[in-house]
Design a protein around this motif. Structure first.
Motif, mmCIF file in Angstrom:
data_model
loop_
_atom_site.group_PDB
_atom_site.id
_atom_site.type_symbol
_atom_site.label_atom_id
_atom_site.label_comp_id
_atom_site.label_asym_id
_atom_site.label_seq_id
_atom_site.Cartn_x
_atom_site.Cartn_y
_atom_site.Cartn_z
ATOM 1 N N TRP A 1 -16.885 -42.117 -39.392
ATOM 2 C CA TRP A 1 -17.978 -42.848 -39.918
ATOM 3 C C TRP A 1 -17.728 -44.090 -40.492
ATOM 4 N N ALA A 2 -18.342 -44.984 -41.045
ATOM 5 C CA ALA A 2 -18.079 -45.935 -41.886
ATOM 6 C C ALA A 2 -17.673 -47.016 -40.755
ATOM 7 N N ASN A 3 -18.458 -47.193 -39.609
ATOM 8 C CA ASN A 3 -18.145 -48.150 -38.695
ATOM 9 C C ASN A 3 -16.580 -47.704 -37.967
ATOM 10 N N GLY A 4 -16.293 -46.612 -37.862
ATOM 11 C CA GLY A 4 -14.854 -46.225 -37.248
ATOM 12 C C GLY A 4 -13.849 -46.653 -38.430
ATOM 13 N N GLU A 5 -13.967 -46.687 -39.562
ATOM 14 C CA GLU A 5 -13.019 -46.948 -40.743
ATOM 15 C C GLU A 5 -12.681 -45.735 -41.326
ATOM 16 N N ARG A 6 -13.356 -44.829 -41.294
ATOM 17 C CA ARG A 6 -13.214 -43.362 -42.120
ATOM 18 C C ARG A 6 -13.162 -42.385 -40.924
ATOM 19 N N GLN B 1 9.688 -14.796 -37.867
ATOM 20 C CA GLN B 1 9.388 -16.189 -38.608
ATOM 21 C C GLN B 1 9.319 -17.150 -37.521
ATOM 22 N N THR B 2 7.943 -17.276 -37.095
ATOM 23 C CA THR B 2 7.921 -18.354 -36.253
ATOM 24 C C THR B 2 7.706 -19.762 -36.754
ATOM 25 N N GLY B 3 7.366 -19.805 -37.953
ATOM 26 C CA GLY B 3 7.117 -21.136 -38.735
ATOM 27 C C GLY B 3 5.844 -21.584 -38.301
ATOM 28 N N ARG B 4 5.088 -20.872 -37.462
ATOM 29 C CA ARG B 4 3.684 -21.370 -36.773
ATOM 30 C C ARG B 4 2.693 -20.445 -37.197
ATOM 31 N N THR B 5 2.640 -20.201 -38.410
ATOM 32 C CA THR B 5 1.255 -19.083 -38.688
ATOM 33 C C THR B 5 0.384 -19.781 -39.098
ATOM 34 N N SER B 6 0.356 -21.218 -39.168
ATOM 35 C CA SER B 6 -0.888 -21.750 -39.678
ATOM 36 C C SER B 6 -0.585 -23.380 -39.049
ATOM 37 N N MET B 7 -1.798 -24.073 -39.110
ATOM 38 C CA MET B 7 -1.625 -25.641 -38.628
ATOM 39 C C MET B 7 -2.845 -26.252 -39.357
ATOM 40 N N SER B 8 -2.509 -27.481 -39.526
ATOM 41 C CA SER B 8 -3.322 -28.307 -40.439
ATOM 42 C C SER B 8 -3.241 -29.783 -40.056
ATOM 43 N N ARG B 9 -3.974 -30.684 -40.633
ATOM 44 C CA ARG B 9 -4.095 -32.331 -40.231
ATOM 45 C C ARG B 9 -4.193 -32.941 -41.502
ATOM 46 N N ILE B 10 -3.389 -33.718 -42.054
ATOM 47 C CA ILE B 10 -3.431 -34.493 -43.219
ATOM 48 C C ILE B 10 -3.598 -35.903 -43.096
ATOM 49 N N ASP B 11 -3.910 -36.380 -41.774
ATOM 50 C CA ASP B 11 -4.070 -37.877 -41.435
ATOM 51 C C ASP B 11 -5.441 -38.366 -41.422
ATOM 52 N N ALA B 12 -6.509 -37.688 -42.334
ATOM 53 C CA ALA B 12 -7.614 -38.215 -42.531
ATOM 54 C C ALA B 12 -7.681 -39.549 -43.376
ATOM 55 N N VAL B 13 -8.737 -40.209 -42.817
ATOM 56 C CA VAL B 13 -9.123 -41.325 -44.013
ATOM 57 C C VAL B 13 -10.341 -41.441 -44.390
ATOM 58 N N TRP B 14 -10.584 -41.240 -45.737
ATOM 59 C CA TRP B 14 -11.966 -40.854 -46.435
ATOM 60 C C TRP B 14 -12.191 -41.880 -47.363
ATOM 61 N N GLU B 15 -11.161 -42.866 -47.969
ATOM 62 C CA GLU B 15 -11.605 -43.585 -48.929
ATOM 63 C C GLU B 15 -10.855 -45.100 -48.690
#
Length: 344
Positions: free
Chosen positions: A209-214, A330-344
């Protein structure tokens, strides 16, 4: 190391422990281990709180290993002279040493030096701690040299883990009279068992959104892969945690087991929606065997925010309710996430 037929290797289930480099607090002292013959009047008390589990093969009982490489040195009858040495020997595949071993009395750090050597014949490591000051009788120091660490797949299969031991000597004598520091095996470790493990992965899409900036990422496929060697003891279940400012709704459209369309019996267990969290919990009827792969395709309906957002809930996918964690690899991969959002 992926061979599900390997039965002579051990599976570690090691909880993470962090030891601060300031004051070290140690709890769970067990009964005295022994009075060492080379250090009369001194007895070593191993630290036995919250032991970690080691599974020494398929179809055997998990064994107990010390969580901390630590021992208390009791010397009620006489001062502990400067130059006293305490040596702890351990399997370096299971334990990580501190950058510098520490010894404490009542929360105070004693002046010590330490060194680590490795026996080329056994590959075991020994950390020798030398106390550089006199310790008054009755002031029983606790020596801490390291902690168990989670050994991740595929290296979590370890052949023949060795017991941790300790010895003490006075005035720079050679430590001897070595004894085991192994704690008692808790009943909660259960009976005979077979190790199993799961890896979570997936595919992401992006709302812009926001013209591709967010932008914000959300999952469009969740993949659960069984690494064995045993089957997963419970039906596959997982949760999705997303930001309700961006995500309106989630549904699962198709399921594939080992790349073939499959009726996985997917259903929603619960749904939570607040101003900052949209969480759904899902279950299936699928009990994954060694090597099985379950792909779940998601349909995600999104919103179009009008501008900057004050906060963001980064997306996450994680296993839930998957049974016996003592024997879970202990696979070390029992979850996944993304923290590279741009929201502000």
């Amino acid at each position: 190391m992926n061979d599900p037929k390997v039965t002579r290797r051990q599976v570690l289930v090691l909880g993470g422990v962090t030891l601060g480099m300031g004051a070290v607090t140690v709890t769970g002292l067990s009964v005295p281990a022994w009075a060492d013959s080379t250090a009369a009047g001194v007895e070593l008390v191993p630290v036995g709180a919250s032991p970690v589990a080691v599974l020494p093969g398929v179809g055997v009982q998990p064994a107990a290993f010390p969580r901390q490489l630590a021992v208390q040195v009791r010397h009620a009858g006489a001062d502990l002279p400067a130059g006293t040495e305490v040596a702890l020997t351990y399997d370096p595949r299971l334990y990580s040493p501190l950058p510098a071993a520490v010894a404490t009395v009542g929360g105070r750090l004693l002046r010590t030096t330490s060194s680590v050597t490795t026996d080329p014949r056994t590959a075991l490591a020994t950390c020798t701690v030398t106390v550089a000051e006199t310790v008054a009788a009755g002031s029983d120091p606790v020596v801490v040299v390291g902690t168990a660490f989670p050994v991740l797949y595929p290296r979590d299969l370890v052949v023949g883990p060795s017991n941790a031991t300790a010895a003490v000597a006075r005035r720079h004598g050679k430590p001897s009279g070595r004894r085991s520091l192994q704690p008692r095996r808790p009943g909660t470790f259960g009976g005979v068992a077979t190790p199993w493990g799961l890896e979570v992965s997936g595919v992401w899409s992006r709302c812009v959104w926001a013209n591709g900036e967010r932008w914000y990422y959300y999952p469009v496929q969740v993949t659960l892969q069984s690494v064995g060697p045993g089957p997963v003891p419970a039906a596959a279940a997982f949760s999705l945690a997303l930001d309700p400012q961006v995500v309106r709704d989630v549904s699962i459209t198709t399921a594939r087991l080992n790349h073939k369309t499959h009726d996985a019996g997917v259903r929603v267990l619960s749904q939570t929606r607040t101003a900052s969290l949209f969480e759904t919990r899902w279950s299936t009827r699928v009990r994954l065997k060694t090597g099985d792969r379950l792909d779940l395709c998601l349909e995600v309906r999104t919103r179009q925010p009008k501008g900057d957002l004050p906060t963001i809930k980064h997306p996450s996918v994680g296993l839930i309710g998957m049974g016996d964690h003592v024997t879970q690899r202990q696979t070390g991969r029992t979850s996944m996430s993304r923290i590279d959002a741009v929201w502000e």
